[in-house]
Design a protein around this motif. Sequence first.
Motif, PDB file in Angstrom:
ATOM      1  N   HIS A   1       0.848  -1.196   0.000  1.00 57.15           N
ATOM      2  CA  HIS A   1       0.000   0.000   0.000  1.00 57.15           C
ATOM      3  C   HIS A   1       0.884   1.246   0.000  1.00 57.15           C
ATOM      4  N   TYR A   2       0.539   2.205  -0.862  1.00 57.40           N
ATOM      5  CA  TYR A   2       1.316   3.433  -0.999  1.00 57.40           C
ATOM      6  C   TYR A   2       0.422   4.647  -0.757  1.00 57.40           C
ATOM      7  N   ARG A   3       0.991   5.636  -0.089  1.00 59.23           N
ATOM      8  CA  ARG A   3       0.341   6.940   0.072  1.00 59.23           C
ATOM      9  C   ARG A   3       1.349   8.005  -0.347  1.00 59.23           C
ATOM     10  N   VAL A   4       0.948   8.849  -1.289  1.00 57.50           N
ATOM     11  CA  VAL A   4       1.798   9.916  -1.807  1.00 57.50           C
ATOM     12  C   VAL A   4       1.076  11.243  -1.591  1.00 57.50           C
ATOM     13  N   GLU A   5       1.732  12.178  -0.921  1.00 53.44           N
ATOM     14  CA  GLU A   5       1.192  13.522  -0.758  1.00 53.44           C
ATOM     15  C   GLU A   5       2.094  14.499  -1.510  1.00 53.44           C
ATOM     16  N   ALA A   6       1.487  15.281  -2.382  1.00 52.89           N
ATOM     17  CA  ALA A   6       2.208  16.338  -3.101  1.00 52.89           C
ATOM     18  C   ALA A   6       1.450  17.639  -2.852  1.00 52.89           C
ATOM     19  N   ILE A   7       1.938  18.438  -1.926  1.00 47.70           N
ATOM     20  CA  ILE A   7       1.278  19.679  -1.528  1.00 47.70           C
ATOM     21  C   ILE A   7       2.267  20.824  -1.732  1.00 47.70           C
ATOM     22  N   GLN A   8       1.984  21.651  -2.705  1.00 47.26           N
ATOM     23  CA  GLN A   8       2.883  22.742  -3.087  1.00 47.26           C
ATOM     24  C   GLN A   8       4.271  22.170  -3.374  1.00 47.26           C
ATOM     25  N   ASP A   9       5.307  22.569  -2.639  1.00 46.93           N
ATOM     26  CA  ASP A   9       6.659  22.078  -2.927  1.00 46.93           C
ATOM     27  C   ASP A   9       7.089  20.937  -2.018  1.00 46.93           C
ATOM     28  N   THR A  10       6.138  20.339  -1.291  1.00 48.59           N
ATOM     29  CA  THR A  10       6.471  19.315  -0.300  1.00 48.59           C
ATOM     30  C   THR A  10       5.892  17.961  -0.707  1.00 48.59           C
ATOM     31  N   PHE A  11       6.740  16.929  -0.675  1.00 48.46           N
ATOM     32  CA  PHE A  11       6.365  15.577  -1.056  1.00 48.46           C
ATOM     33  C   PHE A  11       6.605  14.637   0.124  1.00 48.46           C
ATOM     34  N   LYS A  12       5.571  13.862   0.456  1.00 45.89           N
ATOM     35  CA  LYS A  12       5.681  12.866   1.521  1.00 45.89           C
ATOM     36  C   LYS A  12       5.177  11.535   0.987  1.00 45.89           C
ATOM     37  N   ILE A  13       5.871  10.458   1.338  1.00 43.72           N
ATOM     38  CA  ILE A  13       5.508   9.122   0.862  1.00 43.72           C
ATOM     39  C   ILE A  13       5.531   8.143   2.031  1.00 43.72           C
ATOM     40  N   TRP A  14       4.529   7.252   2.037  1.00 42.79           N
ATOM     41  CA  TRP A  14       4.477   6.151   2.989  1.00 42.79           C
ATOM     42  C   TRP A  14       4.359   4.850   2.218  1.00 42.79           C
TER      43      TRP A  14
END
Length: 200
Positions: free
Chosen positions: A170-183
């Motif tokens: 399972h993958y979660r990708v957050e792309a908010i403005q210039d910030t990227f977070k991945i789980w």
Amino acid sequence: MSKRGFDRVGRSYNSSQVKTALLVMVVFLVIAACNRVPEEPWRALFNGEDLSGWEILDGEAKPEVLQGILTVRQIDTSNYVYLMHTETFSDFILELDAKLSGELNSGILIRGIRDPRLNNGLAHGFQMEIDQSERKWTGGIYEERGRLWLTPLDGHREAMDAYKVSDWNHYRVEAIQDTFKIWVNEVPTTYLIDGKTSSG
């Protein structure tokens, strides 16, 4: 960023070593546009029946839908095929389940771009890697046809151990403005601040 002595897949191939492999993505492929109100419901990008809303780019593999699962058989590890959504997204949260089989890697383009003026018109951009090799960098970000590895996972043992080889993950990708977070399987693997690409 340095490649740290690795090529993209962490080893070399010749044509006799390349075997057909299977990449499957589960029907639960969803996205939320975070530049709208927080209460907006999740939105399915894949309808479970066909490739409506998606464009096949570059490589020779032919994606298809088998029993509700988006399936791609990789033919050539030097000529990747990409599925790119026909819409453009800026800020978003993406969650999906995927299974990769065989000795190769894959990934998820984040704000991917295809511009005939750049990189011979080939798809490029930030890619969250799915890495089957012993290197174990699944969840790191590699800039396809760009600066190469932006967030390698070497030394981050919990992140490296989050991925289950040849199994559903399972993958979660957050792309908010210039910030990227991945789980990966609820384990954080990447936190990157990079303003190069605002949409894709």
